[in-house]
Design an enzyme around this catalytic site. Sequence first.
Site, short mmCIF file in Angstrom:
data_model
loop_
_atom_site.label_atom_id
_atom_site.label_comp_id
_atom_site.label_asym_id
_atom_site.label_seq_id
_atom_site.Cartn_x
_atom_site.Cartn_y
_atom_site.Cartn_z
N SER A 138 -13.00 -9.48 30.91
CA SER A 138 -12.44 -9.80 32.23
C SER A 138 -13.44 -10.63 33.00
CB SER A 138 -12.15 -8.50 33.00
OG SER A 138 -11.82 -8.78 34.35
N TYR A 148 -15.79 -0.44 35.83
CA TYR A 148 -14.90 -1.37 35.14
C TYR A 148 -15.67 -2.64 34.75
CZ TYR A 148 -10.87 -4.32 34.14
OH TYR A 148 -9.96 -5.16 33.52
#
Length: 200
Positions: A138, A148
């Site tokens: 990401s 994350y």
Amino acid sequence: MTRPRALVTGASSGLGRGYALSLAADHYDLVLVARDETRLRELATSIETEHGTHAEVVVADLSTRSGIDMVRTVVETSRIDLLINNAGYGLKQGLLDSDAAELEDQDMVLTGAVRELSLAAVKQMRERGRGGLINVSSMAALTTMGQYAASKMSTLVFTEALAGELRGTPVTVTVVLPGFIRTRFHERLGVDRPGRVGSG
């Protein structure tokens, strides 16, 4: 001729669903992995009806040891020509407000499962002399957005290291860093972010 076969994790919605539909259109047989059995079976039926390819459903929670083992067994005991590690989710709370078990479960999906399935797959592919791996990281990997981001950075570095070790072999290794795409990922977090509408 035997059709190529791809395994996609997180296939029930969002980017995973998009990958699955694109591969089906390119005449891949599929192994669809996610926790949501209803959505997986609906997708499998749609793919088989519209594209005439076979779609196998594997219901597995990749935050658990049993879930990872289940998918790894598929990878190690059947032909997978392309593995796409896409499964993932975010947490609503920051690091200080998240329970340690929640952070561990998230990291298991985003890092542990990716590492184990990647290694199992590319070893099989190297022996067969062909295959491909795509790990979905990401753009968050380039930020400081909590666990994350940390997990996605780990996936980025791991995939680049694996690509280096497999340089010169017929096995391709790719990491992708998507930007913000509106999918059920953000709906579940209650986040409204600008971006292109995703496929799930």
